[in-house]
Design a protein around this motif. Structure first.
Motif, PDB file in Angstrom:
ATOM      1  N   CYS A 380     -63.908  59.425  25.051  1.00 52.52           N
ATOM      2  CA  CYS A 380     -62.790  60.079  25.750  1.00 52.52           C
ATOM      3  C   CYS A 380     -61.568  59.169  25.647  1.00 52.52           C
ATOM      4  O   CYS A 380     -61.600  58.031  26.127  1.00 52.52           O
ATOM      5  N   ASP A 381     -60.523  59.673  25.034  1.00 53.19           N
ATOM      6  CA  ASP A 381     -59.339  58.823  24.846  1.00 53.19           C
ATOM      7  C   ASP A 381     -58.059  59.484  25.383  1.00 53.19           C
ATOM      8  O   ASP A 381     -56.958  59.158  24.956  1.00 53.19           O
ATOM      9  N   ILE A 410     -53.615  56.506  44.067  1.00 54.82           N
ATOM     10  CA  ILE A 410     -54.229  57.383  43.067  1.00 54.82           C
ATOM     11  C   ILE A 410     -54.928  58.514  43.815  1.00 54.82           C
ATOM     12  O   ILE A 410     -55.787  58.275  44.665  1.00 54.82           O
ATOM     13  N   TYR A 411     -54.542  59.752  43.485  1.00 53.91           N
ATOM     14  CA  TYR A 411     -55.109  60.918  44.151  1.00 53.91           C
ATOM     15  C   TYR A 411     -56.220  61.568  43.319  1.00 53.91           C
ATOM     16  O   TYR A 411     -57.178  62.105  43.877  1.00 53.91           O
ATOM     17  N   SER A 412     -56.102  61.513  41.997  1.00 56.90           N
ATOM     18  CA  SER A 412     -57.139  62.092  41.145  1.00 56.90           C
ATOM     19  C   SER A 412     -56.992  61.540  39.731  1.00 56.90           C
ATOM     20  O   SER A 412     -55.900  61.145  39.318  1.00 56.90           O
ATOM     21  N   VAL A 413     -58.120  61.534  39.037  1.00 55.16           N
ATOM     22  CA  VAL A 413     -58.136  61.114  37.630  1.00 55.16           C
ATOM     23  C   VAL A 413     -58.902  62.177  36.855  1.00 55.16           C
ATOM     24  O   VAL A 413     -60.020  62.540  37.218  1.00 55.16           O
ATOM     25  N   THR A 414     -58.307  62.661  35.785  1.00 56.77           N
ATOM     26  CA  THR A 414     -58.935  63.710  34.977  1.00 56.77           C
ATOM     27  C   THR A 414     -59.105  63.228  33.549  1.00 56.77           C
ATOM     28  O   THR A 414     -58.120  62.959  32.862  1.00 56.77           O
ATOM     29  N   PRO A 415     -60.364  63.087  33.087  1.00 57.54           N
ATOM     30  CA  PRO A 415     -60.586  62.764  31.666  1.00 57.54           C
ATOM     31  C   PRO A 415     -60.630  64.049  30.842  1.00 57.54           C
ATOM     32  O   PRO A 415     -61.211  65.053  31.280  1.00 57.54           O
ATOM     33  N   PHE A 416     -60.008  64.043  29.682  1.00 59.13           N
ATOM     34  CA  PHE A 416     -60.011  65.198  28.799  1.00 59.13           C
ATOM     35  C   PHE A 416     -60.884  64.873  27.579  1.00 59.13           C
ATOM     36  O   PHE A 416     -60.520  64.038  26.750  1.00 59.13           O
ATOM     37  N   THR A 417     -62.038  65.514  27.517  1.00 60.73           N
ATOM     38  CA  THR A 417     -62.932  65.295  26.390  1.00 60.73           C
ATOM     39  C   THR A 417     -63.862  66.485  26.259  1.00 60.73           C
ATOM     40  O   THR A 417     -64.208  67.140  27.248  1.00 60.73           O
ATOM     41  N   SER A 418     -64.221  66.760  25.038  1.00 61.68           N
ATOM     42  CA  SER A 418     -65.200  67.828  24.772  1.00 61.68           C
ATOM     43  C   SER A 418     -66.572  67.248  24.452  1.00 61.68           C
ATOM     44  O   SER A 418     -67.444  67.958  23.940  1.00 61.68           O
ATOM     45  N   ILE A 420     -69.146  66.224  26.281  1.00 56.77           N
ATOM     46  CA  ILE A 420     -70.308  66.797  26.967  1.00 56.77           C
ATOM     47  C   ILE A 420     -70.588  68.205  26.452  1.00 56.77           C
ATOM     48  O   ILE A 420     -71.751  68.574  26.217  1.00 56.77           O
ATOM     49  N   ALA A 421     -69.532  68.995  26.270  1.00 53.80           N
ATOM     50  CA  ALA A 421     -69.724  70.357  25.753  1.00 53.80           C
ATOM     51  C   ALA A 421     -70.309  70.322  24.340  1.00 53.80           C
ATOM     52  O   ALA A 421     -71.210  71.104  23.995  1.00 53.80           O
ATOM     53  N   ASN A 422     -69.794  69.391  23.517  1.00 55.10           N
ATOM     54  CA  ASN A 422     -70.327  69.277  22.155  1.00 55.10           C
ATOM     55  C   ASN A 422     -71.793  68.857  22.170  1.00 55.10           C
ATOM     56  O   ASN A 422     -72.607  69.350  21.384  1.00 55.10           O
ATOM     57  N   LYS A 423     -72.129  67.928  23.068  1.00 58.54           N
ATOM     58  CA  LYS A 423     -73.515  67.475  23.154  1.00 58.54           C
ATOM     59  C   LYS A 423     -74.420  68.604  23.640  1.00 58.54           C
ATOM     60  O   LYS A 423     -75.553  68.759  23.171  1.00 58.54           O
ATOM     61  N   SER A 424     -73.946  69.386  24.569  1.00 59.12           N
ATOM     62  CA  SER A 424     -74.749  70.511  25.060  1.00 59.12           C
ATOM     63  C   SER A 424     -74.983  71.532  23.948  1.00 59.12           C
ATOM     64  O   SER A 424     -76.097  72.063  23.791  1.00 59.12           O
ATOM     65  N   ALA A 425     -73.938  71.807  23.189  1.00 56.43           N
ATOM     66  CA  ALA A 425     -74.099  72.731  22.061  1.00 56.43           C
ATOM     67  C   ALA A 425     -75.060  72.155  21.023  1.00 56.43           C
ATOM     68  O   ALA A 425     -75.884  72.872  20.446  1.00 56.43           O
ATOM     69  N   ARG A 426     -74.943  70.859  20.823  1.00 56.14           N
ATOM     70  CA  ARG A 426     -75.834  70.188  19.881  1.00 56.14           C
ATOM     71  C   ARG A 426     -77.284  70.295  20.364  1.00 56.14           C
ATOM     72  O   ARG A 426     -78.196  70.520  19.561  1.00 56.14           O
ATOM     73  N   ARG A 427     -77.475  70.162  21.665  1.00 50.64           N
ATOM     74  CA  ARG A 427     -78.827  70.240  22.206  1.00 50.64           C
ATOM     75  C   ARG A 427     -79.431  71.631  21.995  1.00 50.64           C
ATOM     76  O   ARG A 427     -80.600  71.778  21.631  1.00 50.64           O
ATOM     77  N   VAL A 858     -68.689  63.855  18.831  1.00 43.99           N
ATOM     78  CA  VAL A 858     -67.479  63.558  19.598  1.00 43.99           C
ATOM     79  C   VAL A 858     -66.288  63.357  18.677  1.00 43.99           C
ATOM     80  O   VAL A 858     -65.210  63.900  18.874  1.00 43.99           O
ATOM     81  N   HIS A 859     -66.509  62.577  17.621  1.00 42.67           N
ATOM     82  CA  HIS A 859     -65.402  62.199  16.747  1.00 42.67           C
ATOM     83  C   HIS A 859     -65.257  63.111  15.542  1.00 42.67           C
ATOM     84  O   HIS A 859     -64.260  63.041  14.837  1.00 42.67           O
TER      85      HIS A 859
END
Length: 864
Positions: A380-381, A410-418, A420-427, A858-859
């Motif tokens: 996640c970058d 700091i009120y919230s931090v949001t990481p933007f990455t696919s 987990i979704a890619n890993k789930s699809a891979r599974r 991921v990459h």
């Protein structure tokens, strides 16, 4: 200093209740630790069919103490005192007399758990372990150890996977034995004899009278036969008695070496079979099976790392409070700060500002959040932080301007990455394909390369097998001839005596002289390897009474075998005698030195080294590179028989590998991990910066395997992020085939070797630059040639080398972690890689320092 408490295993043959007929004491003591409060602790073991007695010998201030055993109901029962053959007193715990078996019973033979023995006011706590291993299995360890030990000390080791030269190194001992057998056979056909006077019964006409003759005649004048003097030739003379002793010694030596040769014939045959199967498998593999447990565990690890980021918040926004959303791409930590990191624009470009004279930008967040973000950078970058922040222009010490963004809330931090979704699809895709996935072109190419290496190793092992088989055949023939000669001497009435005769027959008779000369050559060759008659008998006397000590000795011989046979290290002069003395007598500290003068490397193997805190682990292995001026010194000291002490290239001692052998074939849940923690935190085995690993024979001991490689369910090489291979547990036991546990020890030694190897360096020769190195092939031990080393550059312009081997075809890639500065990574193929790898991409390794790795899901690529 007198040790007041000693504990040994005893083998007791009982004569009657309370009285022993014979007591055999194991030479190796049971390790007893004394705690700061004065109490004692020891661990004892009982096996199926092998139940030695635990004996306590008290001296010093405990000499007059009568020990008592605390029973389950709290009562204390006096222990039984017995005497051994040296009149030493031993205290044993007995629980009644078995009249049928004519032996005492003991609670320690049938129950496991914690037991307490009171020594006056001091307490000895025994942790008694009942193991499922039987006596036959323990005897297999002993036999394996004895054959390997004789093979090593006689100089038959040292064969590499490319030359196979070791099997012919010591033909001299075979030739000497054959020469002696031939010479002694000539003597046996016409042995020297001595005429002696005997009493015979004959007719008076042919009788040579003596005193007995006249006495019989006076008693019976008409007797037809009388006793008189006669002559008889007998071969039972001092010269022949000594010659029979020679035959027995040579027969025993031939027997030991023949058994070792037969054993290693099967070893080389097994290795060749493994390499053949491996090459066939690699050539035909198109899909690879994924371990669903490891895959799910790695995906949960990603989810936990993301959760640490997304769930981080320190404040709750107040009504009407102004705050901003800050989107950025994180970089590496700034100036070793735990709370600051570089950041880049959302498009990945440098966050600079020419108008403000800002060359780069830094963001400051709480250390916990900074650590969590760094842990997710590999997948996640892109992040968004909502909070209150202020930006300030700062200046470095060199006068370079940069922007510093500091978050006060700091009120919230949001990481933007696919990811987990890619890993789930891979599974889901893997589930549909029965957890099989097709190999990529890169993976197929690597497998083809490994298949070629396996074919080469198969040919070498088959050649070794044939040579050793021929060697064993010659030795068995020689042994059979010598055994027949020994029986023939016995049949004609010749006894055996090691006493050298005083006569001149061995100097005047050609046949006897030939026997003496050839025997002297045999004994000289054997003595040069530390294997005289006394040593052979000492090896034979090693029993199974102390099973843990046998396992430690077996591990020691396996470590030496890898250094000498696989990696061509040469031991110092006289090492055999020191080793045999250490493994056949009472435990003692020992340092064995090994060298590779072609590359300037030495290895120090310490047995029971004493650490600064007084603790003694079983083994410590260190590799050191010595200076270019040490070669002459090496040759001179070796010629004089002086221990080799290298001139170090560095003033500090390199980190070593501490190995502690634990002979346990089963562990309670979590016990193995707690034992490792105890070695580090309580015993301080890592206090000199050494890695600490447990060697044990319990299979499938990893509760939650994290590696999809062949060793994942049985070993832990400290591959998890942050541990960086500094501690772990290795499954090590006798075995054959591709999954032989002995491969695990070799992989561990490779780990330490590669950590010691310096990076390749550039050498200019006649205007042409080439890369050279001080390392060698981890598969066959051959030194890397200049043409074998090639330099590449990573995407971040870091140096990366491919280290090939022109001998066996092994291919190693040495590179750097793309996410941190500490991670130096080695891709050693499927067999010798010790890093953690991605579950469904086993060629992509995980950095043991920061946990980063390239993941195609991921990459979107297979970079590594």
């Amino acid at each position: 200093m007198v040790i007041s408490l000693q504990a040994h295993y005893l083998d007791i043959e009982w004569q009657e209740p309370g009285r022993a007929r014979s007591v055999t004491v194991a030479p190796e003591p049971i390790e007893v630790e004394q705690h700061p409060d004065g109490s004692w602790f020891a661990e004892t073991q009982v096996f199926n069919g092998l139940s030695p007695w635990v004996g306590l010998h008290l001296e010093g201030n405990l000499a007059h103490v009568h020990p008592t055993f605390e029973e389950p109901d709290g009562r204390q029962k006096p222990m039984l005192q017995i005497l051994d053959s040296q009149a030493r007193h031993w205290w044993v715990q007995e629980h009644g007399w078995d009249a049928t078996g004519k032996r005492h019973l003991s609670e320690l033979h049938r129950s496991m758990g914690q037991f307490t023995i009171w020594l006056g006011g001091q307490r000895l706590q025994l942790n008694n372990v009942v193991d499922q291993l039987d006596r036959t299995s323990v005897e297999n360890y002993l036999s394996d150890f004895q054959q390997d030990l004789i093979w090593l000390v006689m100089g038959f080791g040292g064969a590499t996977a490319t030359t196979g030269s070791g099997a012919t190194v010591n033909k001299g001992i075979v030739e000497a034995l054959e020469a002696f057998a031939t010479a002694s056979h000539l003597v046996l056909t016409h042995p020297a004899q001595h005429v002696r006077e005997v009493l015979i019964d004959r007719r008076p006409a042919r009788l040579r009278p003596n005193v007995a003759t006249f006495r019989e005649y006076l008693r019976n004048p008409s007797a037809q036969r009388l006793t008189g003097r006669g002559a008889e030739e007998t071969p039972n003379i001092a010269d022949n008695r000594y010659l029979r002793h020679m035959v027995q010694v040579c027969e025993k030596l031939a027997s030991h070496v023949a058994k070792a040769a037969e054993f290693h014939t099967s070893v080389f045959a097994g290795r060749a079979s493994v390499e053949a199967q491996r090459s066939t498998e690699y050539e035909t593999t198109t899909h690879r099976r994924v371990d669903p447990d490891v895959f799910d565990r790695q995906m949960k690890d990603l989810e936990k790392k993301l959760a640490r980021v997304s769930e981080f918040k320190t404040d709750i926004p107040e009504d009407g409070e102004a705050f901003r959303t800050f989107e950025f791409r994180p970089g590496e930590p700034y100036a070793s700060r735990e709370d600051q990191m570089f950041y880049y624009n959302t498009d990945g470009s440098q966050a600079s500002d020419a108008a403000l004279d800002v060359s780069f930008s830094v963001v400051e967040v709480p250390p916990q959040l900074a650590e969590a973000i760094q842990a997710t950078r590999s997948f996640c970058d892109y992040y968004a932080i909502e909070g209150v922040a202020c930006a300030t222009r700062r200046t470095t010490k060199t006068g370079k301007g940069y922007r510093e963004v500091v978050f006060s809330k700091i009120y919230s931090v949001t990481p933007f990455t696919s990811a987990i979704a890619n890993k789930s699809a891979r599974r889901q895709q893997l589930e549909l394909n029965d957890w099989l996935y097709p190999l990529t072109s890169t993976e197929r190419k690597e497998l083809q390369r490994e298949a070629m290496t396996a074919r080469k190793r198969e040919r070498v092992y088959l050649d070794q097998k044939q040579k050793v088989e021929q060697l064993a055949k010659l030795l068995k023939q020689c042994q059979a001839e010598l055994r027949a000669q020994n029986l023939a001497w016995q049949k004609i009435g010749v006894a055996s005596s090691p006493q050298v005769p005083m006569g001149v027959r061995f100097s005047q008779s050609p046949n006897y002289t030939a026997c003496q000369v050839s025997y002297a050559k045999v004994t000289a060759l054997a003595k040069n390897h530390g294997l005289g008659l006394d040593e052979m008998e000492a090896i034979e006397r090693i029993g199974v009474l102390h099973a843990s000590a046998i396992y430690e000795r077996w591990c020691l011989v396996k470590i030496i075998s890898i250094l000498v046979e696989d990696y061509e290290f040469k031991p110092e002069v006289g090492w055999q005698e020191s080793l045999i003395r250490a493994v056949t007598g009472k435990p003692q500290s020992l340092t064995l030195r090994f060298r590779r003068d072609d590359l300037g490397w030495c290895a120090f193997l310490e047995v029971q080294p004493e650490l600064p805190n007084g603790r003694r682990p079983d083994f410590r292995l260190r590799f050191m590179q010595y200076g270019p001026g040490s070669e002459n010194h090496t040759a001179q000291t070796q010629d004089r028989g002086v221990p080799f002490e290298p001139v170090r290239l560095h003033h500090t001692m390199p980190e070593g590998l501490v190995m502690d052998a634990k002979f346990r074939t089963q562990w309670r849940r979590g016990e193995l991990g707690r034992t490792l923690t105890s070695l580090i935190q309580e015993k301080g085995y890592d206090q000199e910066g050494d890695r600490v690993f447990i060697l044990h024979p319990a299979p499938r001991s990893m509760l939650q395997p994290s590696s999809p490689l062949i060793w994942g369910k049985e070993c832990d090489y400290g591959q998890e992020a942050g541990i960086a291979h500094h501690k772990g547990m290795i499954y090590l036991a006798p075995g054959t085939g591709e999954r032989s546990p002995e491969h695990n020890l070799r992989r561990l030694i490779v780990l330490v070797l590669q950590a010691s190897f310096p990076a390749p360096y550039r050498v200019e020769h006649e205007g042409v630059g080439k890369w050279e190195g001080h390392g060698f092939c981890i598969s066959c031990g051959q030194a890397h040639q200049p043409g074998d080393i090639k330099l590449q550059r990573t995407r971040r312009n870091r140096e990366s080398w491919t280290l090939g081997c022109s001998g066996c075809g092994m291919y190693v890639k040495r590179t750097h972690c793309y996410a941190c500065n500490d991670g130096i990574l080695f891709k050693n193929g499927l067999q010798l890689t010790y890093h953690r790898t991605v579950a469904d991409q086993v060629t992509n390794i995980v950095c043991p320092c920061c946990g980063s790795y390239f993941d195609a899901d991921v990459h979107g690529n297979n970079a590594g």
